[in-house]
Scaffold this active site. Structure first.
Site, PDB file in Angstrom:
ATOM      1  N   SER A 140       0.633  -1.439   0.309  1.00  0.00           N
ATOM      2  CA  SER A 140       0.054  -0.227   0.052  1.00  0.00           C
ATOM      3  C   SER A 140       1.122   1.061   0.040  1.00  0.00           C
ATOM      4  CB  SER A 140      -1.319   0.216   1.046  1.00  0.00           C
ATOM      5  OG  SER A 140      -2.182  -0.950   0.776  1.00  0.00           O
ATOM      6  N   LYS A 143       0.503   3.655  -2.582  1.00  0.00           N
ATOM      7  CA  LYS A 143      -0.951   5.036  -2.496  1.00  0.00           C
ATOM      8  C   LYS A 143      -0.605   6.720  -3.212  1.00  0.00           C
ATOM      9  CE  LYS A 143      -4.026   1.490  -0.617  1.00  0.00           C
ATOM     10  NZ  LYS A 143      -5.032   1.081   0.236  1.00  0.00           N
ATOM     11  N   SER A 197      -5.782   3.238   4.403  1.00  0.00           N
ATOM     12  CA  SER A 197      -5.475   2.636   3.996  1.00  0.00           C
ATOM     13  C   SER A 197      -6.865   1.157   2.715  1.00  0.00           C
ATOM     14  CB  SER A 197      -4.473   1.646   4.282  1.00  0.00           C
ATOM     15  OG  SER A 197      -3.746   0.689   3.381  1.00  0.00           O
ATOM     16  N   LYS A 313       3.064   6.493   5.647  1.00  0.00           N
ATOM     17  CA  LYS A 313       2.365   5.236   4.716  1.00  0.00           C
ATOM     18  C   LYS A 313       3.410   4.135   4.810  1.00  0.00           C
ATOM     19  CE  LYS A 313      -1.509   3.666   2.850  1.00  0.00           C
ATOM     20  NZ  LYS A 313      -1.440   2.695   3.604  1.00  0.00           N
TER      21      LYS A 313
END
Length: 360
Positions: A140, A143, A197, A313
């Site tokens: 992720s 992202k 997320s 993140k």
């Protein structure tokens, strides 16, 4: 009542002077009590009004709050003023970058994670680098690029109706729990995508910006090349495993560094949680709070002394292992980007991240 009037009233009613004095004193005390009662009631009304406003502001406007390390773009320590000092933007990109030629300072700390790095943004120095050019699945952390492309090409105020595209993700993967027919702003989708997320939110961001997920992924790859992330290739906007979906620690640094040029990105990564209100397919109100996946923000992990974790993140899949990209600062506000790809457990991810941050 004048004294002469009071005296005439006493005589007319047949009271003695002592009895009349007692009556007058009782009257005086009653008026005093009434004044006190009026003051108390007025104070209570003011207090109730203040409490009502406070409840409204905290409950219904909580999405305007950053609950962890409040972000202020003008702040010299936690804001962009310090982060971007020494950066000269050229067509939206940072002109000066940290350079890496190979493994750097790997004897300083021992990390089992496959790849890792720590970059000093002010001095443009690589403090630590381990295997930063090897292509790996980023999960992720993908992202960050999705957010960057959306901020560059999208309008945060756009209203987006959720489509069945959100169903085209791996069952059981991380989601913001969106439903087909929900109507949210693009801004809310970005927070749902980054804070909790949400893979479903990422799909809707992609479809809204480019008309289709595939077209958006093309934009992601174009932007990656434009900022020099030449060892990166994306096949989706969320980071679920695909053999042709990869990046490197150094490319993540380039992407993260570019995304930092946007105030909204800086606010998103700094959120402990985010409160959103939107409507469902039937027009009913929906209210939800998305909690951060960052263990530093949940209180499950603590950064080393003299280091402030600003935000970042997370990413986790079976193929990618446990991943984390962070923006952190020393007590003077000097910013650092720290990245770890493919730790073998969440516990080791944060333990090794702390080892990395201890080099600040």
């Amino acid at each position: 009542m004048k004294c002469t009037d009071k005296e005439e009233a006493r005589k007319r009613l047949g009271y003695t002077e002592r009895e009349w004095a007692r009556i007058m004193e009782q009257e005086k005390q009653e008026k005093k009590r009434n004044r006190k009662l009026a003051a108390v009631l007025t104070g209570m009304l003011v207090l109730v009004a203040c409490m009502g406003f406070l409840v409204y502001y905290l409950v219904f406007r909580s999405h305007d709050y950053t609950l962890n390390f409040t972000y202020n773009s003008a702040d010299s320590v936690l804001g962009l003023g310090t982060i971007l000092d020494g950066f000269e933007a050229e067509e939206g990109a940072a002109a000066d970058l940290c350079v890496v030629t190979g493994d750097t300072n790997t004897s300083a700390v021992s990390l089992d994670a496959y790849s890792a790095a720590l970059f000093d943004l002010n001095d443009e120095e690589t403090v630590y680098a381990k295997d930063v050019f090897t292509r790996r699945s980023p999960a992720s952390i993908t992202k960050i690029m999705t957010c960057l492309v959306a901020l560059k090409y999208g309008n945060l105020d756009d209203q987006v109706t959720v489509t069945s595209t959100i169903l085209n993700i791996e069952e059981g993967s991380s989601v913001a729990d969106l439903k087909v027919g929900d109507v949210l702003s693009l801004k809310q989708l970005l927070y749902g995508m980054m804070v909790v997320s949400g893979n479903d939110a990422a799909m809707m961001v992609a479809e809204h910006i480019a008309g289709s997920v595939d077209a958006f992924v093309d934009l992601m790859n174009e932007e990656a090349l434009a900022i020099g992330a030449t060892d990166t290739h994306f096949t989706n906007p969320h980071g679920l495993t695909d053999s042709d979906h990869y990046t490197t620690v150094y490319d993540i640094y380039l992407i993260f560094n570019e995304a930092m040029q946007y105030d909204t990105f800086m606010d998103i990564i700094n959120r402990e949680n985010y409160y959103a209100e939107y409507t469902d397919a039937d027009g009913n109100d929906v209210a939800v709070t998305w909690d951060s996946t960052n263990q530093y923000f949940t209180g499950n992990e603590t950064a080393p002394d003299d280091v402030v974790v600003y935000g970042g993140k997370t990413g986790t899949t079976n193929d990618a292992g446990y991943c984390l990209a962070l923006l952190s600062k020393d007590l003077y506000g000097n910013p650092y980007i720290a990245i770890i790809l493919h730790a073998d457990s969440k516990e080791n991810l944060y333990g090794e991240m702390n080892s990395l941050l201890s080099l600040i």
